[in-house]
Design an enzyme around this catalytic site. Structure first.
Site, PDB file in Angstrom:
ATOM      1  N   GLY A   2      62.919  31.178  19.760  1.00  0.00           N
ATOM      2  CA  GLY A   2      61.577  31.290  19.163  1.00  0.00           C
ATOM      3  C   GLY A   2      61.536  32.355  18.089  1.00  0.00           C
ATOM      4  O   GLY A   2      60.548  33.039  17.878  1.00  0.00           O
ATOM      5  N   LYS A  31      71.040  30.585  11.741  1.00  0.00           N
ATOM      6  CA  LYS A  31      70.812  30.607  10.280  1.00  0.00           C
ATOM      7  C   LYS A  31      69.759  31.649   9.948  1.00  0.00           C
ATOM      8  O   LYS A  31      68.963  32.064  10.804  1.00  0.00           O
ATOM      9  CB  LYS A  31      70.365  29.244   9.763  1.00  0.00           C
ATOM     10  CG  LYS A  31      69.127  28.628  10.439  1.00  0.00           C
ATOM     11  CD  LYS A  31      67.774  28.949   9.840  1.00  0.00           C
ATOM     12  CE  LYS A  31      66.637  28.154  10.486  1.00  0.00           C
ATOM     13  NZ  LYS A  31      65.326  28.758  10.372  1.00  0.00           N
ATOM     14  N   GLY A  88      67.981  26.573  18.813  1.00  0.00           N
ATOM     15  CA  GLY A  88      67.815  25.286  19.498  1.00  0.00           C
ATOM     16  C   GLY A  88      68.315  24.146  18.627  1.00  0.00           C
ATOM     17  O   GLY A  88      69.030  23.241  19.095  1.00  0.00           O
ATOM     18  N   PRO A 136      68.575  34.586  19.501  1.00  0.00           N
ATOM     19  CA  PRO A 136      67.245  34.735  20.111  1.00  0.00           C
ATOM     20  C   PRO A 136      66.427  33.451  19.989  1.00  0.00           C
ATOM     21  O   PRO A 136      66.566  32.710  19.011  1.00  0.00           O
ATOM     22  CB  PRO A 136      66.614  35.885  19.318  1.00  0.00           C
ATOM     23  CG  PRO A 136      67.397  35.978  18.055  1.00  0.00           C
ATOM     24  CD  PRO A 136      68.783  35.489  18.355  1.00  0.00           C
ATOM     25  N   ASP A 188      65.288  21.126  11.289  1.00  0.00           N
ATOM     26  CA  ASP A 188      66.374  22.045  10.927  1.00  0.00           C
ATOM     27  C   ASP A 188      67.734  21.553  11.410  1.00  0.00           C
ATOM     28  O   ASP A 188      68.762  22.150  11.078  1.00  0.00           O
ATOM     29  CB  ASP A 188      66.127  23.436  11.537  1.00  0.00           C
ATOM     30  CG  ASP A 188      64.982  24.164  10.860  1.00  0.00           C
ATOM     31  OD1 ASP A 188      64.502  23.695   9.806  1.00  0.00           O
ATOM     32  OD2 ASP A 188      64.551  25.218  11.389  1.00  0.00           O
TER      33      ASP A 188
HETATM   34  O1  C5P Z   1      60.987  19.612  13.286  1.00  0.00           O
HETATM   35  P1  C5P Z   1      60.616  20.579  14.360  1.00  0.00           P
HETATM   36  O2  C5P Z   1      60.555  19.918  15.716  1.00  0.00           O
HETATM   37  O3  C5P Z   1      61.431  21.820  14.370  1.00  0.00           O
HETATM   38  O4  C5P Z   1      59.141  21.052  14.012  1.00  0.00           O
HETATM   39  C1  C5P Z   1      58.253  21.584  14.946  1.00  0.00           C
HETATM   40  C2  C5P Z   1      56.853  21.398  14.400  1.00  0.00           C
HETATM   41  O5  C5P Z   1      56.661  22.185  13.213  1.00  0.00           O
HETATM   42  C3  C5P Z   1      56.554  19.967  13.963  1.00  0.00           C
HETATM   43  O6  C5P Z   1      56.045  19.217  15.018  1.00  0.00           O
HETATM   44  C4  C5P Z   1      55.527  20.168  12.867  1.00  0.00           C
HETATM   45  O7  C5P Z   1      54.246  20.365  13.438  1.00  0.00           O
HETATM   46  C5  C5P Z   1      55.928  21.468  12.237  1.00  0.00           C
HETATM   47  N1  C5P Z   1      56.764  21.263  11.039  1.00  0.00           N
HETATM   48  C6  C5P Z   1      56.163  20.857   9.859  1.00  0.00           C
HETATM   49  N2  C5P Z   1      56.940  20.691   8.730  1.00  0.00           N
HETATM   50  C7  C5P Z   1      58.267  20.932   8.758  1.00  0.00           C
HETATM   51  C8  C5P Z   1      58.886  21.351   9.946  1.00  0.00           C
HETATM   52  C9  C5P Z   1      58.091  21.509  11.065  1.00  0.00           C
HETATM   53  O8  C5P Z   1      54.950  20.644   9.803  1.00  0.00           O
HETATM   54  N3  C5P Z   1      58.982  20.781   7.627  1.00  0.00           N
END
Ligand code: C5P
Length: 288
Positions: free
Chosen positions: A97, A11, A103, A95, A137
């Protein structure tokens, strides 16, 4: 059925505004997600043994249960008492990160695929609830296409996506950890910025006014990520010279995308980009 092979799309975030930290530790966001035709391939093979195997040539992704595809399988096994196992073979092209959701997409694809392979008959709503346990996501990728996204990613308003627009996604050569980006962001949102008004108009009409998107698009991570990695400015400048109508980070980066009016415009841009030495992908919106 003994195996199933599915595409797992990337995306691009056409803008991303971050709101306050919520009691659950996540931030509220507002964004426009557009699925694109850059794909990984996920193959799921039924195994009799009670194991979850990850097979992937890329060293950039975890080969154990930290992998989101493996976590998706674990979640389904635990919540639905399945004794069989699965071998998950992932051919990576998205890619890692990079803010393109590779992922998360692999996790969503595994949920959808195992629902079929293991005859779980889970509804969309059940898959949605499970997907949110994997990451913010992941829900988007269950349906894909294009959507205005809010909450931490759980509220999705499907809309008609971009059609003619072509994207160039440039790898600037560094990586960003999403958690780091959220932790280090200074959130000072008070007034309603033009980008939020734009998203509201998309939700009201279900359509995207490209001109309005391009002149209001904002990504809150851009100042933070570019301050740490000045190469971002170089790539934005390069995309501008190549004729991009609008350029920014996708997600918290690191990939920087440019938007081009159509196939012809992106093809002529590719020449300049090729001589720059950056790795890049030309992508088109995926409409469903
Ligand atoms: O949800 P995901 O595992 O992709 O998010 C990784 C980290 O990014 C979360 O642990 C959080 O610290 C931060 N995050 C956030 N708010 C979001 C999405 C992610 O604070 N809406």
């Amino acid at each position: 059925m003994e195996s199933i092979t599915l595409p797992s799309h990337a995306k691009i975030n056409l803008g991303l505004k971050v709101g306050q930290l919520r009691p659950d530790g996540y931030h509220d966001i507002r964004s426009f997600f557009q699925e694109v035709n850059l794909v990984d391939t996920v193959r799921l093979e039924r195994l009799d043994a009670d194991v979850i195997e990850i097979v992937c040539e890329s060293d950039d992704v975890p080969h154990d249960e930290r992998n989101l595809a493996a976590r998706a399988a674990r979640l389904l096994k635990d919540e639905h008492d399945r004794s069989e196992g699965v071998r998950i073979s992932i051919q990576k092209r998205i890619p890692v990160g990079a803010g393109m959701g590779g992922g998360s997409s692999n996790g969503a694809t595994t949920l959808v695929g195992l629902n079929r392979l293991w005859n779980l008959h889970l509804s969309r709503a059940e898959l949605h609830a499970l997907s949110l346990k994997l990451g913010s996501d992941v829900p988007f990728f269950l349906a894909g296409g294009a959507a205005v996204v809010s909450g931490r990613g759980e509220h999705l308003y499907p809309v008609r996506g971009l059609a003619e627009t072509r994207f160039v996604a440039v790898d600037p050569g560094f990586r960003v950890r999403t958690a780091w980006a959220f932790e280090n962001l200074e959130i000072g949102l008070t007034a309603t910025p033009p980008y939020i008004s734009f998203l509201n108009s998309v939700m009201a009409s279900g359509r995207v006014n490209l001109k309005r998107l391009f002149c209001s698009l904002e990504n809150d991570f851009l100042p933070l990520v570019s301050a740490k990695n000045p190469v971002v400015h170089e790539v934005l400048d390069l995309l501008g010279r190549a004729g991009s109508q609008c350029s920014s980070l996708t997600g918290s980066g690191s990939v920087i995308f440019g938007c081009f009016a159509n196939v012809e415009a992106v093809e002529s841009a590719a020449e300049l980009l090729q001589s720059s030495g950056y790795h890049f992908w030309i992508c088109q919106p995926r409409t469903i």
